[in-house]
Design a protein around this motif. Structure first.
Motif, PDB file in Angstrom:
ATOM      1  N   ALA A  60      -1.860  11.405   4.026  1.00 20.75           N
ATOM      2  CA  ALA A  60      -1.186   9.498   3.594  1.00 20.75           C
ATOM      3  C   ALA A  60      -0.491   9.451   5.167  1.00 20.75           C
ATOM      4  N   VAL A 120      -0.586   5.937   6.518  1.00 23.19           N
ATOM      5  CA  VAL A 120      -0.207   4.983   5.580  1.00 23.19           C
ATOM      6  C   VAL A 120       0.937   5.470   5.187  1.00 23.19           C
ATOM      7  N   ALA A 153      -8.035   3.441   3.443  1.00 23.58           N
ATOM      8  CA  ALA A 153      -7.087   2.348   4.288  1.00 23.58           C
ATOM      9  C   ALA A 153      -6.021   2.863   4.966  1.00 23.58           C
ATOM     10  N   ALA A 154      -6.227   3.612   6.070  1.00 24.76           N
ATOM     11  CA  ALA A 154      -5.920   4.421   6.928  1.00 24.76           C
ATOM     12  C   ALA A 154      -6.004   3.160   8.592  1.00 24.76           C
ATOM     13  N   HIS A 178      -2.037  -3.168   7.450  1.00 26.14           N
ATOM     14  CA  HIS A 178      -2.808  -2.688   7.042  1.00 26.14           C
ATOM     15  C   HIS A 178      -2.937  -4.240   7.129  1.00 26.14           C
ATOM     16  N   LEU A 208      -8.078   6.845   0.247  1.00 26.99           N
ATOM     17  CA  LEU A 208      -6.729   7.163   1.693  1.00 26.99           C
ATOM     18  C   LEU A 208      -7.136   6.679   2.882  1.00 26.99           C
ATOM     19  N   ILE A 250       0.968  -1.166   0.090  1.00 28.13           N
ATOM     20  CA  ILE A 250      -0.018   0.091  -0.273  1.00 28.13           C
ATOM     21  C   ILE A 250       0.745   1.354   0.154  1.00 28.13           C
ATOM     22  N   PRO A 251       2.185   1.448   0.657  1.00 29.01           N
ATOM     23  CA  PRO A 251       2.609   2.439   0.911  1.00 29.01           C
ATOM     24  C   PRO A 251       3.537   2.435  -0.160  1.00 29.01           C
TER      25      PRO A 251
END
Length: 597
Positions: free
Chosen positions: A349, A354, A171-172, A180, A168, A115-116
């Protein structure tokens, strides 16, 4: 005390903008870099005049919110439909391929998670809309083939920000999480519901409300409602876990077809410009300058790597879109830098955990470095690389196998209109154009046109100038036009030349060669506009026709007299002033005669 501090901070920020931005614009680097560098200078890593960069950033993000609202206002369905191929073709593939390559390289080199890496890949794939469009506009390149392609790609990038900003928060990391575990589908359902509520409210509540406020005629209340709309929708989106930017964009799209679109743009533009400037100042203040000082070669090396990856993708896309190598390279240089929305995505992010703070800091410095490098790479390309490219890639002229009565040199706006009229009357013509992009564009619309430089004697001969009746000089470049006219007069004395003149100086140069039929750019259209203006002011059509014809005859006679005096500036000025007075007296006499009758 706090009030005084706020006032002092505002003075420092505005003074920094006033001092830095004009200097950087004068240097040809652009206002955005001026804001960022100004922020670095006064921020906590500079001379520490202002230390609250993070707090200012929260307020300045409203500049991005307003920018997205105005982008939404521009995105009418008709506009997107007209630009659908370049926007959703070139734009989509640029973002998708660049994100994939950059995300993959970042994940591999720095051992980041999936994800990052994806978030970094997407944010770095975006270019600076404000930076690139400003640069293209200053160089009059927006209407070139690569200028239009750049605009389409930037438009898609602006659109791509919206789903990224929406996803975003989903996805936190939740409090207590260390990794995650996937997207929160409850949040996703809430977000979709909120978006539907905003759409329905905009359709059935906001338009009637705007209509009611507009009926009062109170401009200040209309401005207040505009701001309430943007901030209210943004706040609502943030409360359900989405981004403020998504809410403002949706608000803009919902009003894109309304009758208040232009009024909203005019009301919000000053706020957007001021807050965007403040946003870039805050970016500079919050940028970790120690990273650049401690690792300058690494930062600029990574910035060049970022621009190289995006540049290669853009160049290949340009070639696929059938742009010339020169246009494709111009496209690659103009929008290969990182963009302002990378700052927004990276900061959000980081706030949502994230991305780590260190990764965000390095990424922001790299994006800023890429923006700083862009003008210098453009200068190097223009001064060093372009001369060699043009020599090596000179395209050979098309072979011409037909002979027609008319030859048209230049196939821009003027040449195309003349050709259409000849075509309608079944009169054959041979059109020559030296701009490869113009040739490719014209052929897409079914025009028969030959690539070649009409100033070459062999090409004019191949086009049948020895047997043709007329050469139409529709070229805008005055120097090239005169060169072709001179060569044609010397080598083809029986060829009648009909020429377009950009201005009086060009007109005089053509007259000096003995060309009799010359028409000045914008003269006829200006007279037509003057005619319509007089009619709308209440003059009778017969009077207007008489006045326009009188002015035309007098002006054309005056130009011929000015031609005789062109080498004596003093006499030319005296004659021109006297001629204007005589024309005024003639029209005054006509008006007196009209009143007497």
């Amino acid at each position: 005390m706090e009030e005084k501090s706020l006032l002092v901070t505002a003075i420092i920020l505005l003074s920094t903008a006033v001092l830095c931005v004009p200097i950087f614009k004068k240097l040809g680097i652009g206002s955005i870099i001026g804001y960022v560098v100004g922020g670095i200078l006064i921020g906590p890593h500079g001379i520490r005049l202002v230390t609250g960069g993070t707090e200012i950033m929260h307020f300045a993000e409203f500049g991005v919110v307003l920018l997205l609202f105005l982008i939404g206002l521009e995105l009418r369905p008709q506009t997107l439909w007209v630009l659908r191929k370049p926007v959703f073709g070139m734009g989509f593939f640029q973002v998708a391929v660049s994100s994939f390559l950059l995300g993959g390289l970042i994940g591999y080199l720095f051992q980041l998670g999936f994800i990052p890496s994806i978030i970094l890949g997407i944010s770095l794939s975006l270019s600076s809309t404000a930076f690139a469009l400003q640069s293209l506009a200053e160089k009059n390149q927006l209407n070139t083939s690569y200028g239009r392609s750049a605009f389409a790609i930037l438009l898609f990038q602006d659109l791509a920000v919206i789903p990224v900003m929406a996803i975003l928060p989903l996805a936190a990391l939740e409090p207590g999480q260390t990794a995650h575990s996937g997207f929160n589908f409850y949040k996703l359902g809430t977000a979709i519901t909120a978006i539907l509520v905003v759409i329905l409210s905009g359709r059935f509540l906001m338009r009637p409300l705007f209509r009611m406020i507009a009926a009062t005629g109170n401009h200040e209340i209309f401005v207040a409602l505009s701001l309430v709309l943007v901030l209210g929708v943004s706040f609502a989106m943030e409360k359900v876990g989405l981004s403020m930017a998504l809410g403002s964009f949706l608000g803009g799209v919902l009003l894109a077809d309304s009758e208040y679109r232009h009024e909203l743009e005019a009301n919000l533009e000053p706020f957007k410009g001021l807050l965007l400037g403040l946003f870039f100042l805050a970016v500079g203040m919050s940028m970790n300058l120690e990273i650049l000082i401690n690792h300058p070669f690494l930062i600029f090396g990574l910035a060049l790597g970022l621009m190289s990856v995006k540049g290669i993708v853009l160049f290949v896309l340009g070639k696929i879109a059938k742009l010339t190598s020169d246009s494709s390279s111009n496209l690659a240089v103009s929008i290969s830098q990182g963009g302002e929305f990378a700052f927004v995505i990276l900061n959000v992010a980081a706030q949502l955990s994230v991305l780590s703070k260190e990764t965000t800091d390095y990424s922001i410095v790299i994006v800023t470095a890429s923006m700083i490098l862009t003008p210098f790479i453009g200068i190097i390309k223009e001064k060093v690389i372009d001369p060699y490219l043009h020599e090596e890639e000179e395209r050979p002229a098309d072979p011409i196998y037909e002979k027609n009565r008319v030859i048209i040199a230049g196939f821009g706006r003027v040449g195309q209109i003349i050709s259409r009229m000849l075509y309608l009357h079944k009169i054959g013509f041979t059109a020559l154009e030296h701009n490869a992009d113009q040739v490719n564009a014209a052929r897409k619309f079914g025009h028969k046109i030959y690539y070649g430089d009409a100033s070459r004697l062999d090409l004019l001969t191949a086009a049948g100038a020895a047997h043709a009746d007329i050469l139409v000089l529709a070229i805008q470049d005055a120097e090239l036009s005169v060169k072709i006219a001179k060569m044609a007069k010397e080598n083809f004395p029986n060829l009648t030349i009909i020429a377009r003149a950009r201005n009086r100086s060009h007109y005089f140069d053509l007259m000096e060669l003995g060309i009799e039929t010359i028409r000045r750019d914008t003269f006829a259209s200006s007279l037509e506009l003057a005619e319509e203006t007089l009619k709308d002011l209440g003059f009778l059509p017969s009077e207007v026709k008489y006045f326009i014809q009188k002015f035309r005859d007098y002006d054309e006679a005056m130009v011929k007299d000015q031609f005789k005096l062109r080498h004596n500036e003093k006499e030319l000025i005296a004659y021109s002033r006297n001629a204007v007075r005589q024309l005024e007296e003639a029209f005054a006499a006509d008006m007196l005669q009209k009143e007497a009758s």
